[in-house]
Design a protein around this motif. Sequence first.
Motif, PDB file in Angstrom:
ATOM      1  N   LEU A  53       1.947  10.190  -6.045  1.00 58.65           N
ATOM      2  CA  LEU A  53       1.357   9.580  -7.238  1.00 58.65           C
ATOM      3  C   LEU A  53       0.829   8.173  -6.975  1.00 58.65           C
ATOM      4  O   LEU A  53       0.274   7.539  -7.873  1.00 58.65           O
ATOM      5  CB  LEU A  53       2.392   9.528  -8.368  1.00 58.65           C
ATOM      6  N   THR A  54       1.002   7.674  -5.748  1.00 57.19           N
ATOM      7  CA  THR A  54       0.650   6.288  -5.422  1.00 57.19           C
ATOM      8  C   THR A  54      -0.787   5.917  -5.782  1.00 57.19           C
ATOM      9  O   THR A  54      -1.014   4.868  -6.400  1.00 57.19           O
ATOM     10  CB  THR A  54       0.908   6.005  -3.927  1.00 57.19           C
ATOM     11  N   PRO A  55      -1.803   6.713  -5.423  1.00 60.02           N
ATOM     12  CA  PRO A  55      -3.173   6.313  -5.784  1.00 60.02           C
ATOM     13  C   PRO A  55      -3.368   6.111  -7.281  1.00 60.02           C
ATOM     14  O   PRO A  55      -4.062   5.173  -7.700  1.00 60.02           O
ATOM     15  CB  PRO A  55      -4.023   7.488  -5.266  1.00 60.02           C
ATOM     16  N   TYR A  56      -2.738   6.953  -8.091  1.00 61.37           N
ATOM     17  CA  TYR A  56      -2.884   6.827  -9.544  1.00 61.37           C
ATOM     18  C   TYR A  56      -2.189   5.553 -10.040  1.00 61.37           C
ATOM     19  O   TYR A  56      -2.697   4.862 -10.928  1.00 61.37           O
ATOM     20  CB  TYR A  56      -2.297   8.054 -10.244  1.00 61.37           C
ATOM     21  N   GLY A  57      -1.026   5.263  -9.466  1.00 60.26           N
ATOM     22  CA  GLY A  57      -0.317   4.040  -9.831  1.00 60.26           C
ATOM     23  C   GLY A  57      -1.100   2.805  -9.449  1.00 60.26           C
ATOM     24  O   GLY A  57      -1.201   1.844 -10.226  1.00 60.26           O
ATOM     25  N   VAL A  58      -1.689   2.806  -8.245  1.00 64.57           N
ATOM     26  CA  VAL A  58      -2.489   1.669  -7.784  1.00 64.57           C
ATOM     27  C   VAL A  58      -3.702   1.466  -8.687  1.00 64.57           C
ATOM     28  O   VAL A  58      -4.056   0.334  -9.041  1.00 64.57           O
ATOM     29  CB  VAL A  58      -2.932   1.880  -6.319  1.00 64.57           C
ATOM     30  N   LEU A  59      -4.349   2.558  -9.079  1.00 62.90           N
ATOM     31  CA  LEU A  59      -5.507   2.470  -9.981  1.00 62.90           C
ATOM     32  C   LEU A  59      -5.126   1.777 -11.286  1.00 62.90           C
ATOM     33  O   LEU A  59      -5.808   0.838 -11.733  1.00 62.90           O
ATOM     34  CB  LEU A  59      -6.031   3.878 -10.270  1.00 62.90           C
ATOM     35  N   ALA A  60      -4.037   2.205 -11.899  1.00 61.12           N
ATOM     36  CA  ALA A  60      -3.619   1.633 -13.179  1.00 61.12           C
ATOM     37  C   ALA A  60      -3.194   0.178 -13.035  1.00 61.12           C
ATOM     38  O   ALA A  60      -3.551  -0.676 -13.854  1.00 61.12           O
ATOM     39  CB  ALA A  60      -2.474   2.465 -13.761  1.00 61.12           C
ATOM     40  N   LEU A  61      -2.442  -0.123 -11.988  1.00 57.98           N
ATOM     41  CA  LEU A  61      -1.936  -1.481 -11.791  1.00 57.98           C
ATOM     42  C   LEU A  61      -3.060  -2.468 -11.490  1.00 57.98           C
ATOM     43  O   LEU A  61      -3.078  -3.583 -12.008  1.00 57.98           O
ATOM     44  CB  LEU A  61      -0.904  -1.487 -10.659  1.00 57.98           C
ATOM     45  N   THR A  70      -9.369   3.674  -2.183  1.00 59.71           N
ATOM     46  CA  THR A  70     -10.355   4.039  -3.200  1.00 59.71           C
ATOM     47  C   THR A  70      -9.850   3.658  -4.587  1.00 59.71           C
ATOM     48  O   THR A  70     -10.588   3.087  -5.403  1.00 59.71           O
ATOM     49  CB  THR A  70     -10.647   5.549  -3.151  1.00 59.71           C
ATOM     50  N   ALA A  71      -8.584   3.964  -4.852  1.00 64.19           N
ATOM     51  CA  ALA A  71      -7.981   3.603  -6.135  1.00 64.19           C
ATOM     52  C   ALA A  71      -7.977   2.093  -6.337  1.00 64.19           C
ATOM     53  O   ALA A  71      -8.234   1.594  -7.440  1.00 64.19           O
ATOM     54  CB  ALA A  71      -6.555   4.149  -6.209  1.00 64.19           C
ATOM     55  N   LEU A  72      -7.708   1.363  -5.266  1.00 61.95           N
ATOM     56  CA  LEU A  72      -7.705  -0.101  -5.331  1.00 61.95           C
ATOM     57  C   LEU A  72      -9.084  -0.621  -5.730  1.00 61.95           C
ATOM     58  O   LEU A  72      -9.215  -1.443  -6.647  1.00 61.95           O
ATOM     59  CB  LEU A  72      -7.293  -0.681  -3.977  1.00 61.95           C
ATOM     60  N   GLY A  73     -10.126  -0.130  -5.053  1.00 65.71           N
ATOM     61  CA  GLY A  73     -11.483  -0.582  -5.342  1.00 65.71           C
ATOM     62  C   GLY A  73     -11.942  -0.206  -6.742  1.00 65.71           C
ATOM     63  O   GLY A  73     -12.512  -1.033  -7.467  1.00 65.71           O
ATOM     64  N   ILE A  74     -11.678   1.038  -7.133  1.00 66.78           N
ATOM     65  CA  ILE A  74     -12.078   1.488  -8.473  1.00 66.78           C
ATOM     66  C   ILE A  74     -11.336   0.696  -9.545  1.00 66.78           C
ATOM     67  O   ILE A  74     -11.911   0.310 -10.569  1.00 66.78           O
ATOM     68  CB  ILE A  74     -11.796   2.997  -8.641  1.00 66.78           C
TER      69      ILE A  74
END
Length: 462
Positions: free
Chosen positions: A236-244, A36-40
């Motif tokens: 914290l991985t989803p948040y990191g993926v979102l930012a990256l 989800t973080a990747l897509g967003i």
Amino acid sequence: MNTLLIIGNIIVFLLLVFGLFVMQKKHVSFSVRVFTALGIGIVFGLVIHLIYGTTSDITNGSLEWFNIVGTGYIKLLQMIVMPLVFISIVMAFTKLKLTNNLGKISALIIGILIGTTAIAAFIGIVTALGLNLEAIELQEGEAEAARNAALVERVDTVENMTVPQQIIELLPGNPFLDFTGARPTSTIAIVIFASIIGLAYLGIKRKEPEQAAFFAKIISSIHTIVMRVVTLILRLTPYGVLALMTKVTASSDYSAIAKLGKFVIASYLALIIMFLIHLVLLAIAKINPITYLKKAMPALTFAFTSRSSAGTLPINIKTQTKAFGVSEGVANFAGSFGLTIGQNGCAGIYPAMLAVMVAPTVGINPLDPSFIVSLIAVVAISSFGVAGVGGGATFAALLVLSALNLPIAIVGLLISVEPLIDMGRTALNVSGSMTAGLLTGKATGELDKEVYDQLTARVDQA
């Protein structure tokens, strides 16, 4: 005005972060949150790119704030890499999990990493030839010229590094320095240092069992704390993926990517083929490749977005141990060696493709069987020595091209698409590392099949 727009972007980003936090509170699975973080992140980054452009102050200012989450997350992962590698390998000795198989485990992991890199080189060669990639199609701009000037200054280091010197670079001359990650070979040096400590423990265990038992308890306690830190960071991985991912899509130069689209497509075609070969190897070893896909995806997704094999190491190791059921010793050896030896994407496919593209410019027929055999051999050998010259795709390419007396300027001409291709290369490197761990674990009896077959295993749990 710009400040208000940047603040607006930050507010939107924080709302997206809060949405991911709500998903976590509702116990949505780790994999779903990561994807989800990747897509967003892709969508949000594209929106920023379309509205403000790549080089605007608003885009750069917004991404600078987003980097607190993205880059901050990578730094936290890098913080725990050395303690994790050291303590896990020492603990494996205290539990006698890999003592009898130590030589076999090391040989298998290194053999698989180098062997798959040779296969990756062959795939890179076939892909470049099949799609008729040519270096003459590439054009040099200001950025490319600056990159090539920098490469010329560094190429002497690559050319003058002999194989014995590369091997010496792997040894831990100052383990305290290596704990800081100061050298390209620091991770392997820490693996060697931890193994020496482990062997010393075994000697003390025979002569002074009480002292050895006390030491084992200390190591076990430290290991428990380190793994708890890893778990906290992984949450914290989803948040990191979102930012990256937001940063990647917002800051990419799509016009330059379009000009080199053929090379990008060829690169990803080769990367996908090599990834499928990883799955085939697992299937041959009677390890379910579908289960591998489901459990490995969070680690591969982070590797893809972060472009950091080192940053992915804690996720890599915990995926192998908690999700796959690979023993800690094998997982740590495979993860650590995979950072600097036999990287399928960076040290296999990439330099092989460049060599095929540039060969005709110096009168070499890339279809010549002797050239192909020589290229594969050089890539395989160089994949072991990349660590000694700094690591990464650039140095791997420099090492291979220099060894074959081919021009190195092509490396600098691809600077505009490097980030995009490096995402796929890093994911393939991590997949190669985890595949080596699984195959070695299966061959040495260090793989718990019951854990592997459980689809409920998660890497973000303590």
